[in-house]
Enzyme design. Structure first.
Site, PDB file in Angstrom:
ATOM      1  N   ASP A 290      -8.027   5.274  -1.298  1.00 30.67           N
ATOM      2  CA  ASP A 290      -7.573   4.102  -0.544  1.00 30.67           C
ATOM      3  C   ASP A 290      -7.034   3.027  -1.490  1.00 30.67           C
ATOM      4  OD1 ASP A 290      -7.190   1.993   1.186  1.00 30.67           O
ATOM      5  OD2 ASP A 290      -9.143   2.156   2.152  1.00 30.67           O
TER       6      ASP A 290
ATOM      7  N   CYS B  83       0.811  -1.223   0.000  1.00 31.33           N
ATOM      8  CA  CYS B  83       0.000   0.000   0.000  1.00 31.33           C
ATOM      9  C   CYS B  83       0.844   1.273   0.000  1.00 31.33           C
ATOM     10  CB  CYS B  83      -0.982   0.001   1.162  1.00 31.33           C
ATOM     11  SG  CYS B  83      -0.234  -0.069   2.799  1.00 31.33           S
TER      12      CYS B  83
ATOM     13  N   HIS C 114      -6.297   0.006  -0.774  1.00 28.05           N
ATOM     14  CA  HIS C 114      -6.518  -1.342  -0.253  1.00 28.05           C
ATOM     15  C   HIS C 114      -7.643  -2.099  -0.950  1.00 28.05           C
ATOM     16  CE1 HIS C 114      -4.334   0.791   2.961  1.00 28.05           C
ATOM     17  NE2 HIS C 114      -3.743  -0.364   3.124  1.00 28.05           N
TER      18      HIS C 114
END
Length: 451
Positions: A297, A122, A299
């Site tokens: 994000d 990430c 993820h």
């Protein structure tokens, strides 16, 4: 279809954007909502407008957010061989975040290679996002806006540089490769802000076609050495310079004294975003409203870009879906990105940030490094000795370890006072009573390097 798209966009954002307070996106300011009072609309759109109180999210704001390039976890990409001393590619997270069939196939056919960056990539993805938006600004200016119905060829070429394969210059694979050479980082290990900054610098140096002429990094602070910038602009007064500051602005959370400075950075026209967020869980921050930071994000898991057609891949790197987090809830470790285009902008940049508590202008690099002359190459005896004494949490020294033996002391904590000390090479003097003293040396890299 257009109306359904509007509904999707509005429902996805109505909970994230407040009606009061300007929204700032990398130097641009927007009213959060506009109110429709004129024009015709069909019954469904009128009803939906009533549901939102006749408020419509500012389309210019949505367009700017949609234009931000961002990258996420990918699966089934070109394999990255495991290092014998590195982590295993097999972990339970993959069975929940990826297609179990894909994971099982990889385990059976090639258990010693990484086919996904789920669980460890990430920070690299947010670093890629920061870099991509810097390149986009150089190649297409800040005024560029994406149209997902019509691929922009120039921007598509930028996005393709980040595809997950060794042959693409800014791929996750090459982030892992260059940092492995520099610091011994292994595939599957989580990058910190400093590791990401070093990788970006190396990749830019090896790929001049990206349009960024120089990348200067400050691995453990936000210091800018003015003599280095002067040399850059003496060589090329129009040089595009990417400044990367890997810094820590508190112990467990961002010290509130720095909040306004973080907002100033995201409000600045020189900002290309911030990579950071939570411990071992990086996010890409691109703007804010009131005391909330807006982020994309990484993820969410997507298929390999190599398995997508151009249209699908192009859309997968853009989108309205973002979230927000109160600044008090963010991790203090972060990577700040600023883009300076030319000597004239450098002069304006210095004036804009002359009172910043984060960005500091230093005439030249100091020479009083406590480890000057010591071999700090990966695997050296000196590094092993230092690492045995210090716990590195995402590229940063946990000073709390030095204080652990004092934790039960009856003396009041002074940690809050230490947070505001602006020293790079520190000798911390601990005095419990006049008859007992202990001196600890703390290494905090402060060099702005250009290798």
């Amino acid at each position: 279809m257009e109306f359904l798209t509007k509904i999707t966009q509005q429902l996805g954002l109505v909970g994230e954007i407040d009606k009061v307070g300007s929204v700032f996106v990398l130097g641009e300011e927007y009213r959060p909502y506009i109110f429709k009072t004129q024009g015709k609309a069909d019954d469904a759109e009128t009803a939906f407008g009533s549901f939102l109180g006749n408020a419509q999210t500012n389309p210019q704001l949505l367009s700017d957010i949609e234009t931000r390039i961002f990258f996420t976890y990918r699966t089934q990409f070109t394999p990255i061989p495991r290092d014998e001393e590195g982590p295993s590619p097999i972990n339970l997270t993959l069975f929940f975040r990826d297609n179990p069939i894909n994971t099982l196939e990889n385990v059976l056919t090639d258990p010693d290679s990484f086919y996904s960056d789920i669980g460890w990539g990430c920070m690299i993805r947010t670093g890629q996002s920061l870099l991509a938006n810097a390149i986009q600004r150089v190649k297409q200016t800040r005024e560029f806006r994406v149209n997902l119905e019509n691929i922009d060829i120039k921007e598509m070429s930028i996005i393709q540089w980040f595809q997950d394969d060794w042959k693409y210059p800014l791929s996750l694979h090459n982030f892992v490769k260059v940092e492995g050479k520099k610091s011994g980082m292994k595939p599957g290990q989580w990058f910190g802000p400093s590791s990401t900054a070093r990788s970006i610098q190396s990749l830019i140096n090896d790929f001049p076609d990206c349009g960024i002429d120089r990348c200067l990094i400050s691995p453990q602070s936000a210091d800018i050495y003015e003599d280095e910038m002067i040399r850059v602009f003496e060589e090329n007064k129009r040089a595009n310079v990417l400044l990367l500051f890997a810094t820590r602005l508190g112990v467990n959370e961002i010290n509130s004294i720095y909040w306004s400075d973080i907002f100033q950075i995201l409000k600045s026209s020189y900002s290309v975003g911030i990579a950071g967020g939570k411990p071992s869980s990086s996010l890409y921050f691109f703007g804010y409203q009131n005391d909330y930071l807006f982020y994309l994000d990484p993820h969410q898991t997507q298929s390999s870009s190599l398995d997508m057609d151009d249209n699908s891949y192009y859309r997968s790197c853009h989108g309205h879906r973002f979230s927000k987090i109160h600044i008090s809830e963010t991790d203090p470790s972060m990577l700040l990105g600023m883009l300076i285009s030319g000597k004239a902008e450098w002069d304006l940049f210095k004036d804009e940030f002359k009172n910043s508590r984060i960005i500091q202008f230093v005439a030249s690099k100091p020479s009083d490094d406590i480890y000057e002359g010591v071999d700090l190459s990966p695997g050296s005896v000196s590094v092993h000795s230092i690492q045995s004494d210090l716990q590195d949490t995402g590229d940063y020294i946990d000073v709390g370890n030095f204080m652990s033996e004092k934790a039960n002391s009856s003396q009041p904590s002074k940690n809050e006072e230490f947070e505001n000390v602006k020293c790079k090479n520190q000798r911390i003097l601990i005095c419990e009573n006049p008859s007992e003293t202990e001196i600890e040396q703390v290494l905090v890299e402060d060099s702005t390097t250009d290798n």
